[in-house]
Design a protein around this motif. Structure first.
Motif, short mmCIF file in Angstrom:
data_model
loop_
_atom_site.label_atom_id
_atom_site.label_comp_id
_atom_site.label_asym_id
_atom_site.label_seq_id
_atom_site.Cartn_x
_atom_site.Cartn_y
_atom_site.Cartn_z
N GLN A 38 0.80 -1.35 -0.14
CA GLN A 38 0.24 -0.32 -0.29
C GLN A 38 0.72 1.16 -0.05
OE1 GLN A 38 -2.14 0.76 3.44
NE2 GLN A 38 -3.87 1.90 2.60
N ALA A 39 0.74 1.77 -1.25
CA ALA A 39 1.51 3.34 -1.42
C ALA A 39 0.64 3.92 -0.52
CB ALA A 39 2.14 2.97 -2.66
N ALA A 40 1.65 5.90 -0.64
CA ALA A 40 0.69 6.52 0.82
C ALA A 40 -0.67 7.04 -0.18
CB ALA A 40 1.85 7.43 0.11
N GLY A 41 -1.79 6.99 -0.08
CA GLY A 41 -2.81 7.59 -0.72
C GLY A 41 -3.60 6.79 -2.02
N ARG A 42 -3.10 5.42 -1.47
CA ARG A 42 -4.00 4.18 -2.42
C ARG A 42 -4.43 3.21 -2.12
NH1 ARG A 42 -1.68 4.31 -7.47
NH2 ARG A 42 -0.72 6.26 -8.34
N LEU A 82 15.32 0.49 -3.00
CA LEU A 82 15.13 1.97 -3.69
C LEU A 82 14.25 2.33 -2.68
CD1 LEU A 82 14.34 0.60 -6.95
CD2 LEU A 82 16.56 0.72 -6.17
N LEU A 83 14.57 4.78 -2.45
CA LEU A 83 13.74 4.58 -2.08
C LEU A 83 12.09 4.61 -2.14
CD1 LEU A 83 15.23 8.46 -2.80
CD2 LEU A 83 14.72 6.89 -0.62
N SER A 84 11.35 3.78 -3.00
CA SER A 84 10.09 3.43 -4.23
C SER A 84 9.92 2.45 -3.14
CB SER A 84 10.35 3.18 -5.79
OG SER A 84 11.36 2.75 -6.31
N ASP A 85 10.41 1.76 -2.44
CA ASP A 85 10.07 0.28 -2.24
C ASP A 85 9.22 1.53 -1.09
OD1 ASP A 85 13.33 -1.48 -3.03
OD2 ASP A 85 11.42 -1.52 -4.28
N SER A 86 9.37 2.13 -0.17
CA SER A 86 9.24 2.48 0.90
C SER A 86 6.96 2.37 0.80
CB SER A 86 9.12 3.98 1.47
OG SER A 86 10.24 4.25 1.08
N GLY A 87 6.36 2.24 2.42
CA GLY A 87 5.37 1.92 1.23
C GLY A 87 5.19 0.95 2.65
N GLN A 109 4.85 -1.31 8.39
CA GLN A 109 5.57 0.18 7.48
C GLN A 109 6.81 0.31 6.90
OE1 GLN A 109 3.17 2.25 6.55
NE2 GLN A 109 5.50 3.11 5.65
N LEU A 110 7.37 0.20 5.80
CA LEU A 110 8.85 0.58 5.71
C LEU A 110 9.13 1.58 4.83
CD1 LEU A 110 11.49 -0.97 5.04
CD2 LEU A 110 10.23 -1.27 2.86
N SER A 111 10.08 2.01 5.68
CA SER A 111 10.26 3.69 5.72
C SER A 111 12.07 3.24 4.93
CB SER A 111 10.20 4.67 6.32
OG SER A 111 9.03 5.04 6.46
#
Lengths: 113, 117
Positions: A38-42, A82-87, A109-111
């Motif tokens: 789940q990405a932010a707002g999705r 990668l940064l884009s793996d956050s979620g 929750q992965l940052s």
């Protein structure tokens, strides 16, 4: 009764570091297992699903991989984050058979910084 | 591919009132399942209600009911007598009925519902 365990609850990792998230299910055998993100707002996006030991299907090309070394264990991994793996990552399971109900874990929750 | 659309990013309702959350979907399948999931601040995904597409009768679970319009591909959630604990993100989801892909949920982007005292 069946339960699903997912850990860790939160994780902060630097870019380029490896990842391993684990999910286990108790009280059932031969479940179908799923990893969602789940990405932010999705809403949730299916990443991987497994119908048996060693059987992994990938939904989207990405920097992640999944493995199922045991019947009730599902692992999400990455060699280099990668940064884009956050979620927010959720594991889920479904009983074997014609049952459409999906049960979710509590999530990780992965940052990636 | 199946798509699920929730056109209301945010909704608010006063305690004890009724609120309806909208959801539309697109599919070429005839048999499928529809769900509403609730995600409170704890982020645990909780199944609220489910509907089987081959059933014409709308599903009901206590204060939660759906209005399923198959021809219009619409699946709205009505929450009656809203409670503060209903405050959460609500996701509409679709699952087709084919064995090899059963369990693949397609989600909308969610509607954040806030219940005010």
């Amino acid at each position: 009764s069946q339960t699903i365990h997912q850990w860790p609850a939160t994780l902060v990792q630097p870019v380029g570091s490896p990842l391993s998230l684990e999910c286990t299910v108790e009280g059932t055998s031969n479940p179908n297992l799923y990893w969602y993100r789940q990405a932010a707002g999705r809403g949730l996006q299916l990443l991987f699903y497994s119908v048996g030991i060693g059987q992994i299907s990938s939904e989207v090309p990405q920097n992640l991989s999944a493995s199922r070394p045991q019947d009730r264990q599902f692992i999400l991994s990455s060699k280099k984050l990668l940064l884009s793996d956050s979620g927010f990552y959720l594991c889920a399971w479904r009983p074997r058979g014609a049952n459409e109900k999906l049960f979710f874990g509590s999530g990780t929750q992965l940052s990636v910084l | 591919a199946q798509t699920v659309t929730q056109s209301q990013p945010e909704m608010s309702v006063q305690e004890a009132e009724t609120v309806t959350l909208s959801c539309t979907y697109d599919t070429s399948e005839n048999n499928y399942y529809l769900f509403w999931y609730k995600q409170p601040p704890s982020r645990q995904m909780i199944l609220v209600i489910r509907q089987e597409a081959y059933k014409q009768q709308n599903a009901t679970e206590n204060r939660f009911s759906v209005n399923f319009q198959k021809a219009a591909k619409s699946f709205s959630l009505k929450i009656s007598d809203s409670q503060l604990g209903d405050t959460a993100m609500y996701f509409c989801a679709f699952m087709n009925d084919r064995g090899s892909t059963l369990g693949r949920l397609y989600f909308g982007r969610g509607t954040q519902l806030t219940v005010w005292p």
